[in-house]
Design a protein around this motif. Structure first.
Motif, PDB file in Angstrom:
ATOM      1  N   GLU A 155      15.067  14.680  31.036  1.00  0.00           N
ATOM      2  CA  GLU A 155      15.145  14.796  32.490  1.00  0.00           C
ATOM      3  C   GLU A 155      13.793  14.508  33.132  1.00  0.00           C
ATOM      4  OE1 GLU A 155      17.579  15.216  34.524  1.00  0.00           O
ATOM      5  OE2 GLU A 155      19.263  15.908  33.293  1.00  0.00           O
ATOM      6  N   ALA A 156      12.737  15.046  32.546  1.00  0.00           N
ATOM      7  CA  ALA A 156      11.403  14.883  33.126  1.00  0.00           C
ATOM      8  C   ALA A 156      10.938  13.432  33.100  1.00  0.00           C
ATOM      9  CB  ALA A 156      10.403  15.762  32.374  1.00  0.00           C
ATOM     10  N   HIS A 157      11.299  12.686  32.057  1.00  0.00           N
ATOM     11  CA  HIS A 157      10.810  11.319  31.899  1.00  0.00           C
ATOM     12  C   HIS A 157      11.640  10.287  32.660  1.00  0.00           C
ATOM     13  CE1 HIS A 157       7.523  11.932  29.142  1.00  0.00           C
ATOM     14  NE2 HIS A 157       8.273  12.615  28.307  1.00  0.00           N
ATOM     15  N   THR A 158      12.868  10.606  33.016  1.00  0.00           N
ATOM     16  CA  THR A 158      13.722   9.614  33.669  1.00  0.00           C
ATOM     17  C   THR A 158      13.235   9.353  35.088  1.00  0.00           C
ATOM     18  OG1 THR A 158      15.623  10.347  32.355  1.00  0.00           O
ATOM     19  CG2 THR A 158      16.083   9.051  34.328  1.00  0.00           C
ATOM     20  N   PRO A 159      12.916   8.109  35.420  1.00  0.00           N
ATOM     21  CA  PRO A 159      12.376   7.804  36.751  1.00  0.00           C
ATOM     22  C   PRO A 159      13.465   7.747  37.815  1.00  0.00           C
ATOM     23  CG  PRO A 159      12.611   5.783  35.498  1.00  0.00           C
ATOM     24  CD  PRO A 159      13.012   6.904  34.565  1.00  0.00           C
ATOM     25  N   ALA A 160      13.041   7.661  39.056  1.00  0.00           N
ATOM     26  CA  ALA A 160      13.984   7.563  40.165  1.00  0.00           C
ATOM     27  C   ALA A 160      14.368   6.123  40.450  1.00  0.00           C
ATOM     28  CB  ALA A 160      13.378   8.192  41.428  1.00  0.00           C
ATOM     29  N   GLU A 161      13.555   5.186  40.000  1.00  0.00           N
ATOM     30  CA  GLU A 161      13.802   3.769  40.250  1.00  0.00           C
ATOM     31  C   GLU A 161      14.010   3.036  38.925  1.00  0.00           C
ATOM     32  OE1 GLU A 161      10.428   2.460  42.427  1.00  0.00           O
ATOM     33  OE2 GLU A 161      10.979   3.541  44.271  1.00  0.00           O
ATOM     34  N   ARG A 162      14.694   1.912  39.011  1.00  0.00           N
ATOM     35  CA  ARG A 162      15.004   1.085  37.831  1.00  0.00           C
ATOM     36  C   ARG A 162      15.636   1.932  36.723  1.00  0.00           C
ATOM     37  NH1 ARG A 162      10.512  -2.924  35.711  1.00  0.00           N
ATOM     38  NH2 ARG A 162      12.396  -3.637  34.623  1.00  0.00           N
ATOM     39  N   VAL A 163      16.568   2.775  37.116  1.00  0.00           N
ATOM     40  CA  VAL A 163      17.171   3.712  36.169  1.00  0.00           C
ATOM     41  C   VAL A 163      17.936   2.979  35.073  1.00  0.00           C
ATOM     42  CG1 VAL A 163      18.816   5.591  35.918  1.00  0.00           C
ATOM     43  CG2 VAL A 163      17.274   5.545  37.859  1.00  0.00           C
ATOM     44  N   ALA A 164      18.699   1.952  35.440  1.00  0.00           N
ATOM     45  CA  ALA A 164      19.463   1.206  34.434  1.00  0.00           C
ATOM     46  C   ALA A 164      18.534   0.567  33.416  1.00  0.00           C
ATOM     47  CB  ALA A 164      20.334   0.152  35.114  1.00  0.00           C
ATOM     48  N   ASP A 165      17.444  -0.037  33.892  1.00  0.00           N
ATOM     49  CA  ASP A 165      16.489  -0.676  32.982  1.00  0.00           C
ATOM     50  C   ASP A 165      15.794   0.359  32.106  1.00  0.00           C
ATOM     51  OD1 ASP A 165      17.145  -3.113  34.081  1.00  0.00           O
ATOM     52  OD2 ASP A 165      15.359  -3.244  35.355  1.00  0.00           O
ATOM     53  N   TYR A 166      15.403   1.477  32.694  1.00  0.00           N
ATOM     54  CA  TYR A 166      14.749   2.522  31.903  1.00  0.00           C
ATOM     55  C   TYR A 166      15.679   3.037  30.812  1.00  0.00           C
ATOM     56  CZ  TYR A 166      12.920   7.000  30.415  1.00  0.00           C
ATOM     57  OH  TYR A 166      12.487   8.068  29.632  1.00  0.00           O
ATOM     58  N   THR A 167      16.934   3.233  31.142  1.00  0.00           N
ATOM     59  CA  THR A 167      17.895   3.738  30.165  1.00  0.00           C
ATOM     60  C   THR A 167      17.999   2.794  28.978  1.00  0.00           C
ATOM     61  OG1 THR A 167      19.149   4.874  31.890  1.00  0.00           O
ATOM     62  CG2 THR A 167      20.308   4.420  29.838  1.00  0.00           C
ATOM     63  N   GLN A 168      18.105   1.490  29.267  1.00  0.00           N
ATOM     64  CA  GLN A 168      18.157   0.510  28.176  1.00  0.00           C
ATOM     65  C   GLN A 168      16.825   0.460  27.432  1.00  0.00           C
ATOM     66  OE1 GLN A 168      21.038  -1.385  27.269  1.00  0.00           O
ATOM     67  NE2 GLN A 168      19.735  -1.532  25.458  1.00  0.00           N
ATOM     68  N   ALA A 169      15.723   0.594  28.166  1.00  0.00           N
ATOM     69  CA  ALA A 169      14.399   0.497  27.554  1.00  0.00           C
ATOM     70  C   ALA A 169      14.148   1.612  26.547  1.00  0.00           C
ATOM     71  CB  ALA A 169      13.318   0.513  28.633  1.00  0.00           C
ATOM     72  N   VAL A 170      14.478   2.845  26.896  1.00  0.00           N
ATOM     73  CA  VAL A 170      14.201   3.952  25.988  1.00  0.00           C
ATOM     74  C   VAL A 170      15.116   3.885  24.763  1.00  0.00           C
ATOM     75  CG1 VAL A 170      15.742   5.664  27.079  1.00  0.00           C
ATOM     76  CG2 VAL A 170      13.634   6.410  25.931  1.00  0.00           C
TER      77      VAL A 170
END
Length: 273
Positions: free
Chosen positions: A182-197
């Motif tokens: 929860e702490a690391h998930t950003p507010a922007e580019r959420v779809a990209d972050y999800t795939q990135a991690v």
């Protein structure tokens, strides 16, 4: 597809924001961006992919995904199909309960949501066969809404970066990892972050021989600093294996016809002939 919603996110600490920023910069260069379900990112397609990817390699899933969405291009097509048709297109992928749950969930979406895929974690998680992390992945990637995921790859990444003790099956360990996710998930580019991690855990922070030199967030990885990244996540004690014995009979009549019967819908090989 929806858009990222900033007010869904809690205030992030500077280290957490730095983690997401470095991870996204790495993904922009090295990440996987041409998977079949990424070419047209809709909640339906992301849902089918996420269910298929459970305990199954990406390379195995790709051709099955293409055939499945060609046969059932939308929720209404899947809900209206006969279960045998669904199982036929799933044949060979294994874990057939996933296909049965997809069929059941499609019917639920048509009946209870007017055929529109829900866009909140709670509503998606209420569908058959979907857990918290899968629901979050669908909402983040399919709807663009902020939602933290915690699949096996992400558990490994976060357990190593923060040297989280205990096996991931332990309630306290799992709760700690969810807080970090929860702490690391950003507010922007959420779809990209999800795939990135997920990509980071699948291609760099792998279970054995992690490629720490190629990791964009290794500078402050506590497990790497301690010199033993493979220690995390800690292994749970092995359970004793259960042994089952079965007998199978093949009944053939004088004309060579083989007698078949359909198994119950639940349990091993459920619904199979």
């Amino acid at each position: 597809m929806g858009t990222d919603i900033a007010h869904d996110a809690p205030r992030k600490s500077r280290p957490a924001a730095s983690f997401a920023r470095r991870l996204l910069a790495w993904w922009d260069v090295h990440g996987r961006k041409n998977l079949p379900w990424q070419r047209e990112r809709t909640p339906y397609r992301v849902w089918i992919a996420e269910i298929m990817l459970q305990q199954t390699r990406v390379s195995t899933v790709e051709p099955y995904f293409e055939r499945f969405v060609a046969g059932f291009p939308d929720i209404h097509a899947l809900a209206g199909a006969d279960l045998d048709e669904v199982l036929h297109l799933w044949s060979g992928l294994g874990y057939y309960a996933r296909a049965r749950n997809l069929h059941r969930a499609a019917g639920t979406i048509v009946r209870e949501h007017g055929g529109v895929f829900p866009d909140t974690v709670e509503a998606v998680q209420a569908l058959p066969g979907i857990g918290r992390s899968t629901a979050a992945a669908i909402v983040a990637q399919g709807c663009g809404r902020r939602a933290a995921i915690l699949d096996a790859n992400v558990k490994r990444v976060l357990a190593r970066r923060h040297s989280v003790p205990g096996p991931v099956t332990a309630a306290a360990t799992l709760a700690a990892l969810w807080r970090l996710a929860e702490a690391h998930t950003p507010a922007e580019r959420v779809a990209d972050y999800t795939q990135a991690v997920m990509d980071l855990g699948a291609t760099v922070c792998v279970r054995r021989r992690p490629r720490c030199a190629a990791c964009p967030v290794s500078a402050d990885c506590q497990a790497r600093t301690a010199g033993d990244p493979e220690r995390y996540p800690e292994r749970a004690p092995r359970r004793a294996r259960r042994v089952e014995r079965s007998r199978f009979f093949v009944v053939v009549d004088p004309h060579g016809a083989c007698l078949v019967a359909q198994r119950p819908p639940r349990g091993i090989w459920g619904g199979q002939w």
